[in-house]
Design an enzyme around this catalytic site. Structure first.
Site, PDB file in Angstrom:
ATOM      1  N   PHE A 225      29.154  -1.197 -26.833  1.00 39.92           N
ATOM      2  CA  PHE A 225      29.309  -0.959 -25.428  1.00 39.92           C
ATOM      3  C   PHE A 225      29.961  -2.159 -24.816  1.00 39.92           C
ATOM      4  CE2 PHE A 225      28.188  -0.431 -20.790  1.00 39.92           C
ATOM      5  CZ  PHE A 225      28.216   1.182 -20.556  1.00 39.92           C
TER       6      PHE A 225
ATOM      7  N   ASP B 285      20.285  -3.642 -28.625  1.00 39.70           N
ATOM      8  CA  ASP B 285      20.176  -2.958 -27.363  1.00 39.70           C
ATOM      9  C   ASP B 285      19.673  -1.593 -27.753  1.00 39.70           C
ATOM     10  OD1 ASP B 285      21.182  -1.462 -25.367  1.00 39.70           O
ATOM     11  OD2 ASP B 285      22.928  -2.698 -25.032  1.00 39.70           O
TER      12      ASP B 285
ATOM     13  N   TYR C  12      17.164   3.526 -16.993  1.00 41.86           N
ATOM     14  CA  TYR C  12      17.808   4.843 -16.174  1.00 41.86           C
ATOM     15  C   TYR C  12      18.283   5.918 -16.862  1.00 41.86           C
ATOM     16  CZ  TYR C  12      21.901   1.903 -16.344  1.00 41.86           C
ATOM     17  OH  TYR C  12      22.986   1.056 -16.901  1.00 41.86           O
ATOM     18  N   LYS C  13      18.149   5.783 -18.270  1.00 41.88           N
ATOM     19  CA  LYS C  13      18.861   6.772 -19.004  1.00 41.88           C
ATOM     20  C   LYS C  13      17.719   7.972 -19.663  1.00 41.88           C
ATOM     21  CE  LYS C  13      22.860   4.134 -20.197  1.00 41.88           C
ATOM     22  NZ  LYS C  13      23.261   2.898 -20.947  1.00 41.88           N
TER      23      LYS C  13
ATOM     24  N   ARG D 281      29.965  14.389 -24.917  1.00 44.32           N
ATOM     25  CA  ARG D 281      28.741  13.769 -25.151  1.00 44.32           C
ATOM     26  C   ARG D 281      27.673  14.802 -24.560  1.00 44.32           C
ATOM     27  NH1 ARG D 281      27.178   7.625 -24.219  1.00 44.32           N
ATOM     28  NH2 ARG D 281      27.287   8.446 -22.014  1.00 44.32           N
TER      29      ARG D 281
HETATM   30  C1  LIG Z   1      24.179   1.800 -20.359  1.00 42.31           C
HETATM   31  C2  LIG Z   1      24.521   0.896 -21.323  1.00 42.31           C
HETATM   32  C3  LIG Z   1      24.642  -0.548 -20.541  1.00 42.31           C
HETATM   33  C4  LIG Z   1      24.513  -0.811 -18.889  1.00 42.31           C
HETATM   34  O1  LIG Z   1      24.128  -2.002 -18.817  1.00 42.31           O
HETATM   35  P1  LIG Z   1      23.783  -2.469 -17.183  1.00 42.31           P
HETATM   36  O2  LIG Z   1      23.412  -3.843 -17.386  1.00 42.31           O
HETATM   37  O3  LIG Z   1      22.349  -1.474 -16.989  1.00 42.31           O
HETATM   38  O4  LIG Z   1      24.798  -1.920 -16.192  1.00 42.31           O
HETATM   39  C5  LIG Z   1      24.654  -1.546 -21.576  1.00 42.31           C
HETATM   40  N1  LIG Z   1      24.885  -1.436 -23.021  1.00 42.31           N
HETATM   41  C6  LIG Z   1      24.829  -0.059 -23.295  1.00 42.31           C
HETATM   42  C7  LIG Z   1      24.841  -0.040 -24.755  1.00 42.31           C
HETATM   43  C8  LIG Z   1      24.463   0.622 -22.558  1.00 42.31           C
HETATM   44  O5  LIG Z   1      24.468   2.215 -23.036  1.00 42.31           O
END
Ligand SMILES: *Cc1c(COP(=O)(O)O)cnc(C)c1O
Length: 428
Positions: free
Chosen positions: A132, A213, A238-239, A388
């Protein structure tokens, strides 16, 4: 389907729903009539329990003012630690090893600032090419803060097929120059689940600090972070954990690291009983709480209380079992119903290598997603050609998966997607 052989008829899905032990949780969520929500891996839906605990925290503010820090049903001063303890079973950690705070990116900054100590030959961070973007931005800036060049000191292991990572390739890259490793548990596009246990063993054998992560695995998959010996982890709530837009994230630090000074210190990382002594000498908490920085975002944390209670009731093993069945069923329908329509599955097919979502690839993905939304199915588009689809164990039914695939088939047959512009939305 394990115990029941797949049949491409609606009655088959209905039967799976009737015998589903988690079906009872569906009515606890705000689902919209006529909408099949398959985007819970981006933003989970609101549950009545989450709404209730948010209201309880608002009540405490109304009732107690400043005294809400220590009074009411969910005293704010210890809420982040309490929620950490409630999250611990989901990541396989001791209660003190987890705290709810910050966001994924902020927590990654915090723990990289804490654990990345380039020294002598060991100066590099190892990550991957499919990660990400925010994680990479954070790692790049942490490398720069040490006066080093990310082009040289941030290694990103390549993918062989553009979708997945080979554990062998990651292990081969664990050289004597690597100081810290950060990897995703589940890749956000393809949904590949990495072998965290094996990767951690290999990192530890080489004396390299390793963190994960867990954004795309927390709430969908069980973990054993402590027993595997993972050094640290970060995630958002939040996911799959349905804590609401912008709700704070979480972090885990193995107890063997307790007592280490946080890279980014702040007063909420203090040992609780001395925090309000207001000394300029920082006394960090002896647990994961030490990695908090400032005042917790109490109102955006509140929905997580109710949500985590639901996860404790439902049990992460049962959630994983249903999630695997849902995605397996979805893939069987893709193969059976959408044959010859140009789709391919970008996710690993084996259960032990698959996260909570299916990665459907199609050259027309962007227009297909728009057409799906118009017809009451909420997918998630990832450029350039990924759809997805996340059927979520607590609120998606097998019948919805069946219906969503029938709608998709219809869209392809009628070429409805051709009516839509070929550009992605700002939020995709
Ligand atoms: C959703 C997601 C994020 C989002 O990070 P925030 O700091 O909450 O904005 C970061 N890394 C991954 C792998 C994600 O899926």
């Amino acid at each position: 389907m394990g115990d029941t052989a797949f049949e491409p008829v609606r009655a088959f899905a209905e039967e799976l729903d009737q015998t589903d032990p988690l079906a009872v949780y569906r009515k606890e969520f705000y689902l919209k009539e006529g909408v099949i929500y398959l985007d819970g891996n981006s933003l989970g839906l609101l549950s009545k329990r989450a709404e209730q605990t948010l209201e309880e925290v608002l009540d405490a503010w109304r009732e107690y003012g400043i005294d809400g820090w220590m009074s009411g049903k969910h005293p704010w001063f210890t809420l982040s630690e309490k929620l950490g303890a409630m999250t611990a079973p989901l990541v396989g950690a001791y209660p003190e090893e987890v705290v709810v705070t910050g966001s994924t990116t902020v927590n990654l900054h915090q723990l990289t600032a804490t654990f990345y100590r380039p020294e002598g030959k060991r100066t590099k961070i190892l990550a991957d090419a499919l990660t990400f973007p925010s994680d990479i931005y954070a790692l790049q800036s942490q490398v720069r803060l040490h006066g080093l060049d990310p082009a040289e000191h941030l290694i990103q292991v390549d993918s062989r097929d553009g979708r997945t990572l080979a554990e062998e390739d990651i292990i081969d890259a664990m050289t004597e120059e690597v100081a810290l490793i950060l990897l995703p548990s589940v890749l956000y596009r393809s949904g590949q689940l990495l072998d965290m246990k094996r990767l951690t063993e290999e990192a530890r054998r080489r004396g390299i600090v390793i963190g994960f992560d867990l954004c795309h695995s927390i709430g969908a998959i069980p973990h054993q972070l402590h027993d595997w010996g993972v050094d640290f982890a970060v995630w958002c709530n939040y996911k799959y954990l349905n804590s609401g837009p912008g709700g704070p994230g979480g972090l885990y630090v193995h107890e063997k690291h307790f007592g280490r000074l946080p890279g980014l210190a702040g007063w909420f990382g203090s040992q609780k009983d001395v925090q309000f002594d207001m000394e300029h000498r920082f006394t960090p908490s002896a647990a994961a709480g030490a990695y908090q920085i400032g005042t917790p975002h109490v109102l955006s944390t509140a929905p997580l209380i109710g949500s985590l209670e639901m996860f404790a009731d439902a049990g992460i093993d049962r959630i994983r079992e249903k999630s695997l069945r849902l995605t397996r069923y979805l893939m069987q329908l893709v193969e059976h119903e959408l044959e010859g329509m140009g789709f391919s599955l970008g996710n690993p097919l084996e259960d032990h290598r698959r996260g909570g979502h299916v990665c459907l690839e199609h050259p027309e993905a962007v227009r297909i997603c728009k057409s799906l939304k118009k017809h009451g199915v909420v997918p998630d588009f990832r450029a350039p050609h990924v759809i997805r689809l996340a059927p979520v164990a607590l609120y998606t039914s097998y019948t919805e998966v069946w219906e969503a695939m029938q709608i998709l088939k219809q869209i392809m047959k009628t070429k409805d997607y051709e009516k839509h512009p070929k550009v992605r939305e700002v939020i995709a």
